[in-house]
Design an enzyme around this catalytic site. Structure first.
Site, PDB file in Angstrom:
ATOM      1  CG  ASP A  26      -2.270   0.632   0.978  1.00 52.26           C
ATOM      2  OD1 ASP A  26      -2.274   1.858   0.838  1.00 52.26           O
ATOM      3  OD2 ASP A  26      -3.301  -0.067   0.909  1.00 52.26           O
ATOM      4  CG  ASN A  82     -13.538   1.914  -4.403  1.00 53.73           C
ATOM      5  OD1 ASN A  82     -13.926   0.841  -3.970  1.00 53.73           O
ATOM      6  ND2 ASN A  82     -12.502   2.546  -3.914  1.00 53.73           N
ATOM      7  CB  SER A  87      -9.200   0.572   0.078  1.00 51.08           C
ATOM      8  OG  SER A  87      -8.480   0.809  -1.088  1.00 51.08           O
ATOM      9  CG  HIS A 112      -5.252   3.823   1.203  1.00 50.28           C
ATOM     10  ND1 HIS A 112      -4.825   2.565   0.821  1.00 50.28           N
ATOM     11  CD2 HIS A 112      -6.551   3.896   0.834  1.00 50.28           C
ATOM     12  CE1 HIS A 112      -5.824   1.924   0.243  1.00 50.28           C
ATOM     13  NE2 HIS A 112      -6.890   2.703   0.243  1.00 50.28           N
TER      14      HIS A 112
END
Lengths: 516, 78
Positions: free
Chosen positions: A255, A384, A458, A286
């Site tokens: 990530d 998404n 996520s 994130h």
């Protein structure tokens, strides 16, 4: 959220409460338990054991019984009880077990509060009335319902309605003869509507008529989540009470990097940056959020607990820049690094949109297949790009669209598929494999206030990664066996598999790997 | 005039134990190999865009893909 339902807004059957008439959709403070047909007696016994409440047959119950016990309607196979939310939630979890004598447990709600003279055939009422809206805040109405309520208020100005209301009010003021149960017309109507709604939904489900996106009947509704101790994600995935910790299991989070974060002080974390010119520290937030969900501690600095595999060994591979993007070359290098380090799980909350008809990447699939064969399961965000509220369902993103990478969809707190969550529009790997909490997910972030909520596939992905670590620790399952175990223990949802795959990822403390 | 592009190359299963030969042939056909991801059998490097098909023709190469970008998959932060 999820406070104890405000009983002052609901009739308690005794006619003593001073309060405004209940509105459609409001919870009464009680819960309805539907029993399976063939194990009704066992269900009553289980209910007594779980709640400690005395159980009374509806025909024999006194008004005091109605307040303090569980009232059983044996002809309906239903009980109504007054239980605290925590206890009700436990019953709901029991109902989600396949072997449970409980078919469903739901908050009892008011739907329409008519007088006894206004009762309509149940089927007509159900079609017209706003019934049992899971996922709606307990004390809020949808826009349409507010209008209905306002319209009813307006209509109550006419004489007939006034007369009906007067009858109800009078009944509240009248003393009941000793030993006789006083029940309001509005209580009966609300109760009837709740039961009708529940039965209709059960029948629809048994016929396969559940609409896509409708919530599951097996799990707590949104009004049941109480995040004072655990996030709703941990509760929904049933990971909050397990003794499994993921100890000894290496989980790679590829990530934006990690930390710093005080909740992880003293924790062994291996970090490496694959991004040229950037350290592994998370300049985005994130990566720290995802790491928190999958591997956060049992006792964070501030409740609620948000992490699943609390003692897993964390391998942070920074493959996305602080700006939140990265190259395939670095992501592939991160996967390779995780496999070399014998990580059992790789969590990748990243992706790239695809188009209808697009084939998966051969390179990613090749890498993932080899990783799987070497005992490393790659779990990735489905993407998404959907706008379901506008009728657009986007295909699963790359690399989650690879057949050997587990694609994770996002669920709302109502356990419906999230508006943005991608769906199975392409075959050959473009399926959604599983779903997990992905809206309003609370976890760690590397800057003040150090905790926050994010939404996305996520956020769903590290839930599955954390569960995988628990299974890997307890069962020794790796690779394809771990994949099968995750899918076989997922809780089926009424949403289609094209949206949620096998369903809601959940941890089962007794599940074992299959022999396949 | 052509340009250099970054590529990822998946090596075929049957050639994993002979990956050095595959790498040599790729280099002969113009690929500059930057990373050898042995655990997953993938090579990362760059090549003149006009020679991509030459790389795909190398024995032991399963596929050649252009390196692209990915990003985080979250919607918002509340």
């Amino acid at each position: 959220m999820n406070k104890k339902n405000n009983k002052s807004n609901g009739s308690n059957g005794t006619g003593r409460a001073e309060r405004a008439p209940p509105k459609a959709g409001e919870p009464t403070g009680r819960y309805i338990v539907a029993f399976r047909d063939d194990v009704f007696a066992e269900g009553i016994a289980a209910l007594t054991e779980a709640t400690g409440l005395s159980v009374f047959s509806a025909g024999d119950a006194s008004s005091e019984d109605a307040e303090n016990g569980a009232i059983v309607f044996d002809k309906l196979g239903v009980a109504v009880l007054d239980a605290p939310p925590e206890q009700a939630q436990q019953l709901m979890l029991m109902a989600s077990e396949g072997s449970s004598p409980f078919l469903a447990v739901e908050p009892e709600r008011y739907v329409e509060a008519f007088s006894e003279l206004e009762l309509e055939p149940a089927s007509e009422l159900h079609e017209d009335a706003p019934v049992s809206h899971e996922g709606q805040p307990a004390n809020e109405l949808r826009e349409g319902e507010e209008q209905n309520a306002e319209r009813q208020n307006d209509e109550s100005q006419n004489d007939d309605a006034q007369n009906d209301r007067s009858r109800i009010d009078r009944s509240q003021d009248e003393e009941a003869p000793s030993g006789e149960l006083t029940v309001h017309a509005e209580y009966l109507a609300g109760y009837r509507d709740s039961v009708v709604a529940l039965v209709d939904r059960l029948l629809a489900k048994s016929k396969g008529e559940a609409k896509p996106g409708s919530p599951s009947i097996e799990l707590p509704s949104a009004t049941s989540w109480n995040e004072s101790q655990f996030t709703w994600g941990l509760q929904a995935t049933r990971t909050q009470a397990t003794t499994a910790t993921g100890a000894g299991i290496r989980v790679a989070i590829l990530d934006t990097g990690f930390g710093p974060h005080s909740d992880f002080t003293g924790r062994a974390i291996v970090m490496r940056s694959f991004v040229t010119g950037q350290t592994p520290a998370d300049g985005n937030g994130h990566g720290t959020h995802c790491t928190g969900t999958s591997c956060g501690p049992v006792a964070p600095g501030k409740k609620p607990r948000y992490g699943i595999a609390s003692r897993a060994s964390i391998y942070v591979g920074k493959v996305l820049s602080n700006a939140g993007s990265g190259r395939d070359a670095d992501i592939l290098a991160g996967i390779n690094w995780a496999v070399e380090n014998r990580c059992a799980i790789v969590s990748m909350s990243l992706g790239r949109p695809t188009v209808i008809g697009e084939r998966y990447s051969t390179v990613y699939e090749t890498a993932a297949k080899r990783a799987l064969a070497r005992g490393t399961l790659i779990i990735a965000a489905a993407g998404n790009e959907s706008k379901r509220s506008l009728g657009r369902i986007a295909p699963v993103s790359a690399p989650a669209n690879c057949p050997s990478i587990m694609a994770v969809a996002a669920l709302t707190e109502e356990l419906t598929v999230a508006d943005f969550s991608c769906g199975a529009r392409n075959g050959s790997g473009g399926e959604v494999n599983i779903a997990a909490p992905g809206v309003g997910v609370y976890s760690s972030i590397p800057r003040s206030p150090f905790y926050g909520r994010k939404s996305g596939t996520s956020m769903a992905t590290p839930h599955v990664a954390g569960i995988a670590a628990l299974y890997a620790q307890r069962t020794g399952a790796r690779g394809a066996a771990l994949w099968r175990l995750l899918l076989s223990t997922a809780r089926r949802l009424s949403a289609p598999a094209s949206d949620v795959g096998a369903g809601l990822a959940q941890y089962s403390p007794t599940a074992r790997p299959s022999d396949e | 005039m052509s340009r250099a592009v970054q590529v990822s190359v998946a090596i075929d299963d049957r050639f994993l134990d002979r990956s050095d030969a595959v790498k040599n042939e790729l280099q002969v056909r113009g690929m500059s190999i930057e990373q050898d991801l042995q655990a997953v059998g993938v090579l990362i490097g760059s090549v003149d865009a006009a020679r991509l098909d030459e790389l795909r023709g190398v024995a032991g190469v399963r596929d050649v893909e252009l390196v692209g970008e990915m990003s985080i998959s979250s919607e918002d932060h509340t």
